[in-house]
Design a protein around this motif. Structure first.
Motif, PDB file in Angstrom:
ATOM      1  N   SER A  56       0.933  -1.051   0.043  1.00 39.80           N
ATOM      2  CA  SER A  56       0.039   0.146   0.064  1.00 39.80           C
ATOM      3  C   SER A  56       0.949   1.149   0.019  1.00 39.80           C
ATOM      4  O   SER A  56       2.022   1.257   0.680  1.00 39.80           O
ATOM      5  CB  SER A  56      -0.942   0.050   1.349  1.00 39.80           C
ATOM      6  OG  SER A  56      -1.728   1.365   1.252  1.00 39.80           O
ATOM      7  N   ILE A  57       0.774   2.153  -0.943  1.00 37.02           N
ATOM      8  CA  ILE A  57       1.536   3.301  -1.156  1.00 37.02           C
ATOM      9  C   ILE A  57       0.436   4.637  -1.196  1.00 37.02           C
ATOM     10  O   ILE A  57      -0.337   4.615  -1.781  1.00 37.02           O
ATOM     11  CB  ILE A  57       2.273   3.315  -2.426  1.00 37.02           C
ATOM     12  CG1 ILE A  57       3.188   1.984  -2.269  1.00 37.02           C
ATOM     13  CG2 ILE A  57       3.159   4.360  -2.741  1.00 37.02           C
ATOM     14  CD1 ILE A  57       3.631   1.592  -3.561  1.00 37.02           C
ATOM     15  N   ILE A  58       1.009   5.603  -0.651  1.00 37.30           N
ATOM     16  CA  ILE A  58       0.704   6.930  -0.760  1.00 37.30           C
ATOM     17  C   ILE A  58       1.615   7.836  -1.104  1.00 37.30           C
ATOM     18  O   ILE A  58       2.865   7.950  -0.475  1.00 37.30           O
ATOM     19  CB  ILE A  58       0.034   7.532   0.753  1.00 37.30           C
ATOM     20  CG1 ILE A  58      -1.333   6.744   0.876  1.00 37.30           C
ATOM     21  CG2 ILE A  58      -0.764   8.894   0.505  1.00 37.30           C
ATOM     22  CD1 ILE A  58      -1.796   7.009   2.287  1.00 37.30           C
ATOM     23  N   ASP A  59       1.459   8.853  -2.077  1.00 38.75           N
ATOM     24  CA  ASP A  59       2.483   9.677  -2.508  1.00 38.75           C
ATOM     25  C   ASP A  59       1.873  10.803  -2.992  1.00 38.75           C
ATOM     26  O   ASP A  59       0.602  10.964  -3.305  1.00 38.75           O
ATOM     27  CB  ASP A  59       3.340   9.008  -3.647  1.00 38.75           C
ATOM     28  CG  ASP A  59       4.611   9.527  -3.745  1.00 38.75           C
ATOM     29  OD1 ASP A  59       4.983  10.848  -3.182  1.00 38.75           O
ATOM     30  OD2 ASP A  59       5.696   9.007  -4.495  1.00 38.75           O
ATOM     31  N   GLU A  60       2.455  11.974  -3.427  1.00 41.90           N
ATOM     32  CA  GLU A  60       2.212  13.210  -3.741  1.00 41.90           C
ATOM     33  C   GLU A  60       1.567  13.321  -5.143  1.00 41.90           C
ATOM     34  O   GLU A  60       1.029  14.583  -5.568  1.00 41.90           O
ATOM     35  CB  GLU A  60       3.364  14.549  -3.378  1.00 41.90           C
ATOM     36  CG  GLU A  60       4.377  14.294  -4.197  1.00 41.90           C
ATOM     37  CD  GLU A  60       5.395  15.098  -3.721  1.00 41.90           C
ATOM     38  OE1 GLU A  60       5.255  16.328  -3.448  1.00 41.90           O
ATOM     39  OE2 GLU A  60       6.701  14.958  -3.975  1.00 41.90           O
ATOM     40  N   PHE A  61       1.694  12.507  -6.042  1.00 44.91           N
ATOM     41  CA  PHE A  61       1.415  12.607  -7.427  1.00 44.91           C
ATOM     42  C   PHE A  61       0.158  11.654  -7.749  1.00 44.91           C
ATOM     43  O   PHE A  61       0.123  10.602  -6.940  1.00 44.91           O
ATOM     44  CB  PHE A  61       2.429  12.315  -8.177  1.00 44.91           C
ATOM     45  CG  PHE A  61       3.233  10.983  -8.364  1.00 44.91           C
ATOM     46  CD1 PHE A  61       2.704  10.000  -9.069  1.00 44.91           C
ATOM     47  CD2 PHE A  61       4.229  10.926  -7.540  1.00 44.91           C
ATOM     48  CE1 PHE A  61       3.231   8.771  -9.187  1.00 44.91           C
ATOM     49  CE2 PHE A  61       4.934   9.600  -7.422  1.00 44.91           C
ATOM     50  CZ  PHE A  61       4.337   8.602  -8.151  1.00 44.91           C
ATOM     51  N   PRO A  62      -0.398  12.098  -8.762  1.00 44.91           N
ATOM     52  CA  PRO A  62      -1.609  11.084  -8.971  1.00 44.91           C
ATOM     53  C   PRO A  62      -1.469   9.854  -9.510  1.00 44.91           C
ATOM     54  O   PRO A  62      -0.126   9.633 -10.112  1.00 44.91           O
ATOM     55  CB  PRO A  62      -2.555  12.010 -10.138  1.00 44.91           C
ATOM     56  CG  PRO A  62      -1.698  13.321  -9.980  1.00 44.91           C
ATOM     57  CD  PRO A  62      -0.492  13.242  -9.417  1.00 44.91           C
ATOM     58  N   GLU A  65      -2.436   7.107  -4.410  1.00 46.01           N
ATOM     59  CA  GLU A  65      -2.735   5.782  -3.801  1.00 46.01           C
ATOM     60  C   GLU A  65      -2.494   4.709  -4.635  1.00 46.01           C
ATOM     61  O   GLU A  65      -2.988   4.533  -5.710  1.00 46.01           O
ATOM     62  CB  GLU A  65      -4.097   6.009  -2.836  1.00 46.01           C
ATOM     63  CG  GLU A  65      -4.166   4.876  -1.777  1.00 46.01           C
ATOM     64  CD  GLU A  65      -4.838   3.671  -2.436  1.00 46.01           C
ATOM     65  OE1 GLU A  65      -4.620   2.612  -2.004  1.00 46.01           O
ATOM     66  OE2 GLU A  65      -5.574   3.827  -3.669  1.00 46.01           O
ATOM     67  N   TRP A  66      -1.893   3.675  -4.166  1.00 47.22           N
ATOM     68  CA  TRP A  66      -1.779   2.240  -4.956  1.00 47.22           C
ATOM     69  C   TRP A  66      -1.928   1.341  -3.791  1.00 47.22           C
ATOM     70  O   TRP A  66      -1.217   1.512  -2.613  1.00 47.22           O
ATOM     71  CB  TRP A  66      -0.523   2.318  -5.465  1.00 47.22           C
ATOM     72  CG  TRP A  66      -0.063   3.244  -6.555  1.00 47.22           C
ATOM     73  CD1 TRP A  66      -0.398   3.107  -8.214  1.00 47.22           C
ATOM     74  CD2 TRP A  66       0.306   4.688  -6.479  1.00 47.22           C
ATOM     75  NE1 TRP A  66       0.097   4.361  -8.619  1.00 47.22           N
ATOM     76  CE2 TRP A  66       0.598   5.378  -7.972  1.00 47.22           C
ATOM     77  CE3 TRP A  66       0.552   5.445  -5.264  1.00 47.22           C
ATOM     78  CZ2 TRP A  66       0.904   6.841  -7.737  1.00 47.22           C
ATOM     79  CZ3 TRP A  66       0.945   6.720  -5.358  1.00 47.22           C
ATOM     80  CH2 TRP A  66       1.087   7.341  -6.524  1.00 47.22           C
ATOM     81  N   HIS A  67      -2.515   0.331  -4.131  1.00 49.08           N
ATOM     82  CA  HIS A  67      -2.530  -0.854  -2.981  1.00 49.08           C
ATOM     83  C   HIS A  67      -2.822  -2.152  -3.852  1.00 49.08           C
ATOM     84  O   HIS A  67      -3.212  -2.162  -5.037  1.00 49.08           O
ATOM     85  CB  HIS A  67      -3.748  -0.583  -2.282  1.00 49.08           C
ATOM     86  CG  HIS A  67      -4.997  -0.547  -2.787  1.00 49.08           C
ATOM     87  ND1 HIS A  67      -5.487   0.292  -3.345  1.00 49.08           N
ATOM     88  CD2 HIS A  67      -5.945  -1.594  -2.683  1.00 49.08           C
ATOM     89  CE1 HIS A  67      -6.751  -0.018  -3.568  1.00 49.08           C
ATOM     90  NE2 HIS A  67      -7.043  -1.248  -3.283  1.00 49.08           N
ATOM     91  N   GLY A  68      -2.404  -3.506  -3.219  1.00 50.72           N
ATOM     92  CA  GLY A  68      -2.493  -4.462  -3.636  1.00 50.72           C
ATOM     93  C   GLY A  68      -1.495  -5.458  -4.607  1.00 50.72           C
ATOM     94  O   GLY A  68      -0.191  -4.636  -4.168  1.00 50.72           O
ATOM     95  N   ALA A  69      -1.838  -6.362  -5.229  1.00 53.30           N
ATOM     96  CA  ALA A  69      -0.661  -7.107  -5.908  1.00 53.30           C
ATOM     97  C   ALA A  69       0.114  -6.218  -6.756  1.00 53.30           C
ATOM     98  O   ALA A  69      -0.492  -5.254  -7.572  1.00 53.30           O
ATOM     99  CB  ALA A  69      -1.234  -8.354  -6.568  1.00 53.30           C
TER     100      ALA A  69
END
Length: 153
Positions: A56-62, A65-69
């Motif tokens: 699971s990732i949160i970052d400043e660019f569109p 948010e990324w999550h999962g495999a």
């Protein structure tokens, strides 16, 4: 005399556990440094190998948010696309001294002050006093990043 023996036994017990604790803390930092070093060298394969498959990732660019495999690989692709769109090159992350390295069995939480320098349209830019927060889990292949977030300053 009994009090001295109890104090000595306590000191031996504490010193016996301290190296394992220090080892856990340094072991947890290995995949974090692997990820950042890979990023800094433009070596996505090395960086992504530090991630667990489910991340699971949160970052400043569109899209922010990324999550999962495969989330780390998806993030890397989106980072490259965003960098190209915004004409960002030469990204380099410098980790400071960790503020928190909490290891609880096979889980860990690490917060590190971080600087990010890059060029945008050829002009030197920087984000100083930002922070990386990582969640990690220890498995059969050692510690892997299961989540991270970037907080720009």
């Amino acid at each position: 005399m009994r009090a001295l023996l109890i104090a000595l036994a306590g000191a031996i017990a504490v010193s016996g556990t301290a190296p394992a604790f220090a080892s856990d803390q340094s072991d947890v930092m290995v995949p974090i440094h692997q990820f950042v070093d890979g990023f800094n060298k433009g070596d996505a394969k090395t960086a992504l190998a530090a991630c667990a498959d489910e991340t699971s990732i949160i970052d400043e660019f569109p899209p922010h948010e990324w999550h999962g495999a495969g989330a780390c690989a998806k993030w890397a692709g989106d980072y490259e696309a965003n960098a190209k769109k915004d004409r960002i090159t030469d990204g380099f992350v410098t980790l400071g001294k960790p503020r928190h390295v909490d290891v609880n069995g096979d889980h860990a939480y690490v917060v590190i002050p971080t600087d990010y320098v890059f060029k945008q349209n050829g002009k030197a830019m920087k984000e100083t006093r930002s922070a990386f927060a990582f969640a990690l889990q220890k498995g059969a292949n050692g510690w892997r990043i299961t989540g991270w977030s970037w907080a720009a300053n």
